[in-house]
Scaffold this motif. Sequence first.
Motif, PDB file in Angstrom:
ATOM      1  N   ARG A 213       0.846  -1.126  -0.048  1.00 11.54           N
ATOM      2  CA  ARG A 213       0.070  -0.004  -0.194  1.00 11.54           C
ATOM      3  C   ARG A 213       0.905   1.181  -0.090  1.00 11.54           C
ATOM      4  O   ARG A 213       1.847   1.443   0.681  1.00 11.54           O
ATOM      5  CB  ARG A 213      -1.015  -0.177   1.363  1.00 11.54           C
ATOM      6  CG  ARG A 213      -2.082   1.359   1.328  1.00 11.54           C
ATOM      7  CD  ARG A 213      -2.712   1.186   2.526  1.00 11.54           C
ATOM      8  NE  ARG A 213      -3.856   2.183   2.677  1.00 11.54           N
ATOM      9  CZ  ARG A 213      -5.007   1.931   1.961  1.00 11.54           C
ATOM     10  NH1 ARG A 213      -5.299   0.957   1.289  1.00 11.54           N
ATOM     11  NH2 ARG A 213      -5.864   3.113   1.822  1.00 11.54           N
ATOM     12  N   LEU A 214       0.598   2.201  -0.804  1.00 11.89           N
ATOM     13  CA  LEU A 214       1.183   3.386  -0.980  1.00 11.89           C
ATOM     14  C   LEU A 214       0.242   4.650  -0.520  1.00 11.89           C
ATOM     15  O   LEU A 214      -0.578   4.806  -0.900  1.00 11.89           O
ATOM     16  CB  LEU A 214       1.772   3.525  -2.350  1.00 11.89           C
ATOM     17  CG  LEU A 214       2.391   4.848  -2.747  1.00 11.89           C
ATOM     18  CD1 LEU A 214       3.585   5.233  -1.872  1.00 11.89           C
ATOM     19  CD2 LEU A 214       2.498   5.079  -4.139  1.00 11.89           C
ATOM     20  N   ASP A 215       0.722   5.298   0.587  1.00  9.97           N
ATOM     21  CA  ASP A 215       0.074   6.478   0.898  1.00  9.97           C
ATOM     22  C   ASP A 215       0.874   7.606   0.931  1.00  9.97           C
ATOM     23  O   ASP A 215       2.235   7.902   1.174  1.00  9.97           O
ATOM     24  CB  ASP A 215      -0.223   6.369   2.567  1.00  9.97           C
ATOM     25  CG  ASP A 215      -1.219   5.258   2.960  1.00  9.97           C
ATOM     26  OD1 ASP A 215      -2.227   5.130   2.030  1.00  9.97           O
ATOM     27  OD2 ASP A 215      -1.097   4.456   3.784  1.00  9.97           O
ATOM     28  N   ILE A 216       0.306   8.745   0.249  1.00 14.18           N
ATOM     29  CA  ILE A 216       0.895   9.941  -0.107  1.00 14.18           C
ATOM     30  C   ILE A 216       0.762  10.888   0.977  1.00 14.18           C
ATOM     31  O   ILE A 216      -0.179  11.289   1.320  1.00 14.18           O
ATOM     32  CB  ILE A 216       0.641  10.506  -1.375  1.00 14.18           C
ATOM     33  CG1 ILE A 216       0.613   9.698  -2.648  1.00 14.18           C
ATOM     34  CG2 ILE A 216       1.168  11.845  -1.663  1.00 14.18           C
ATOM     35  CD1 ILE A 216      -0.021  10.160  -3.855  1.00 14.18           C
ATOM     36  N   LYS A 217       1.864  11.207   1.766  1.00 15.19           N
ATOM     37  CA  LYS A 217       1.714  12.083   3.016  1.00 15.19           C
ATOM     38  C   LYS A 217       2.051  13.405   2.412  1.00 15.19           C
ATOM     39  O   LYS A 217       1.380  14.358   3.196  1.00 15.19           O
ATOM     40  CB  LYS A 217       2.973  11.807   3.887  1.00 15.19           C
ATOM     41  CG  LYS A 217       2.914  10.086   4.569  1.00 15.19           C
ATOM     42  CD  LYS A 217       1.555   9.849   5.320  1.00 15.19           C
ATOM     43  CE  LYS A 217       1.487   8.524   5.926  1.00 15.19           C
ATOM     44  NZ  LYS A 217       0.277   8.288   6.549  1.00 15.19           N
ATOM     45  N   GLN A 218       2.768  13.739   1.338  1.00 16.74           N
ATOM     46  CA  GLN A 218       3.068  15.230   1.055  1.00 16.74           C
ATOM     47  C   GLN A 218       3.324  14.827  -0.500  1.00 16.74           C
ATOM     48  O   GLN A 218       4.212  14.296  -0.849  1.00 16.74           O
ATOM     49  CB  GLN A 218       4.349  15.874   1.836  1.00 16.74           C
ATOM     50  CG  GLN A 218       4.593  17.187   1.306  1.00 16.74           C
ATOM     51  CD  GLN A 218       5.482  17.632   2.005  1.00 16.74           C
ATOM     52  OE1 GLN A 218       5.609  18.158   3.147  1.00 16.74           O
ATOM     53  NE2 GLN A 218       6.917  17.926   1.439  1.00 16.74           N
ATOM     54  N   SER A 219       2.582  15.687  -1.275  1.00 15.81           N
ATOM     55  CA  SER A 219       2.686  15.476  -2.775  1.00 15.81           C
ATOM     56  C   SER A 219       4.206  16.581  -3.088  1.00 15.81           C
ATOM     57  O   SER A 219       4.614  17.371  -2.049  1.00 15.81           O
ATOM     58  CB  SER A 219       1.756  16.324  -3.662  1.00 15.81           C
ATOM     59  OG  SER A 219       0.516  15.199  -3.200  1.00 15.81           O
ATOM     60  N   PRO A 220       4.461  16.458  -4.125  1.00 15.87           N
ATOM     61  CA  PRO A 220       5.883  17.094  -4.258  1.00 15.87           C
ATOM     62  C   PRO A 220       5.771  18.730  -4.155  1.00 15.87           C
ATOM     63  O   PRO A 220       4.771  19.188  -4.515  1.00 15.87           O
ATOM     64  CB  PRO A 220       6.280  17.113  -5.795  1.00 15.87           C
ATOM     65  CG  PRO A 220       5.639  15.686  -5.884  1.00 15.87           C
ATOM     66  CD  PRO A 220       4.413  15.534  -5.200  1.00 15.87           C
ATOM     67  N   THR A 221       6.548  19.399  -3.236  1.00 12.07           N
ATOM     68  CA  THR A 221       6.189  20.719  -2.939  1.00 12.07           C
ATOM     69  C   THR A 221       6.585  21.805  -3.813  1.00 12.07           C
ATOM     70  O   THR A 221       7.516  21.331  -4.634  1.00 12.07           O
ATOM     71  CB  THR A 221       7.013  20.768  -1.445  1.00 12.07           C
ATOM     72  OG1 THR A 221       8.429  20.613  -1.843  1.00 12.07           O
ATOM     73  CG2 THR A 221       6.479  20.217  -0.399  1.00 12.07           C
ATOM     74  N   LEU A 222       6.455  22.967  -3.511  1.00 14.22           N
ATOM     75  CA  LEU A 222       6.930  24.005  -4.315  1.00 14.22           C
ATOM     76  C   LEU A 222       8.409  24.253  -3.732  1.00 14.22           C
ATOM     77  O   LEU A 222       8.660  24.084  -2.751  1.00 14.22           O
ATOM     78  CB  LEU A 222       6.288  25.290  -3.868  1.00 14.22           C
ATOM     79  CG  LEU A 222       4.851  25.524  -4.436  1.00 14.22           C
ATOM     80  CD1 LEU A 222       4.199  26.897  -3.882  1.00 14.22           C
ATOM     81  CD2 LEU A 222       4.802  25.562  -5.933  1.00 14.22           C
ATOM     82  N   PRO A 223       9.418  24.297  -4.783  1.00  9.63           N
ATOM     83  CA  PRO A 223      10.568  24.076  -4.243  1.00  9.63           C
ATOM     84  C   PRO A 223      11.173  25.250  -3.534  1.00  9.63           C
ATOM     85  O   PRO A 223      10.660  26.411  -3.700  1.00  9.63           O
ATOM     86  CB  PRO A 223      11.567  24.166  -5.827  1.00  9.63           C
ATOM     87  CG  PRO A 223      10.416  23.897  -6.824  1.00  9.63           C
ATOM     88  CD  PRO A 223       9.211  24.271  -6.285  1.00  9.63           C
TER      89      PRO A 223
END
Length: 260
Positions: A213-223
């Motif tokens: 199972r893959l849970d996304i805790k934080q999508s790619p952030t603004l750099p």
Amino acid sequence: MSDKNQEISYLDLIVLLAENVKLLIAVPICAALIVFFVGYIGPKNYTSEAIFSVTGPASAIALERMESQLVLDRVVSSFPAFKGIPKIQAREQLAERVKVIFGKDKLLILEVTTSNPDQSKALATTIFDEWTRSDIFGIAERADLEQRLAYAKTGLDAVNGVISTVKSSGMIASSQKFSSEAAASLLQSLTEMQVRYLNDLMNIYKELQNVSRLDIKQSPTLPVDANARGRGGLVIRTYFGVFIFLVVFLFIKKMWVNSG
């Protein structure tokens, strides 16, 4: 005698610091300011960060798979910035920009650093997309199991509803259309269906536990500027390094003059 010499050496050091106090303050500050401005006006690197949680069998190979040649080659082929660059060279450039680590609570952290903030985020998103396309997460298998689970729950609810209605209304006992044998046969059939659906539910739950199972805790952030924290630490280290160097240099010079 040694205590007296030691007192004299301490006194000499204090006098030395007092005589050169302006030098010891000005030079380290100037050096620190130079380092700060060089870092500020120099080329900047921007880091986009994404955080994931991977459970199940894939957790052991998730990190290796994200940095694998399979994923990197897919990113190179699909990302516009690498067009026209030989695949091996492009893969090496990409590998230098990507960092994957295990953080606290076994969270997987992806960091992508480039000189362009928009490119950092786009590249991190592309790496994530190509990574999840690999078969280690069993996404299609999980979707199929979840669909089967929904059907089994619906069927079980329907059977439970029929059994509850039949028992509460007493329609079998009061109806002349049903003999005792027929009533018993109907209830037995409904009970068997109920047991079958319950077994299906338990089996599906067990199969789901064996699927990663893959849970996304934080999508790619603004750099953000990757060197911002390091720049501040470098300025502090430069200040104290130059200060200590000057103290040692002046003390050695004083000893050299006294010995002459």
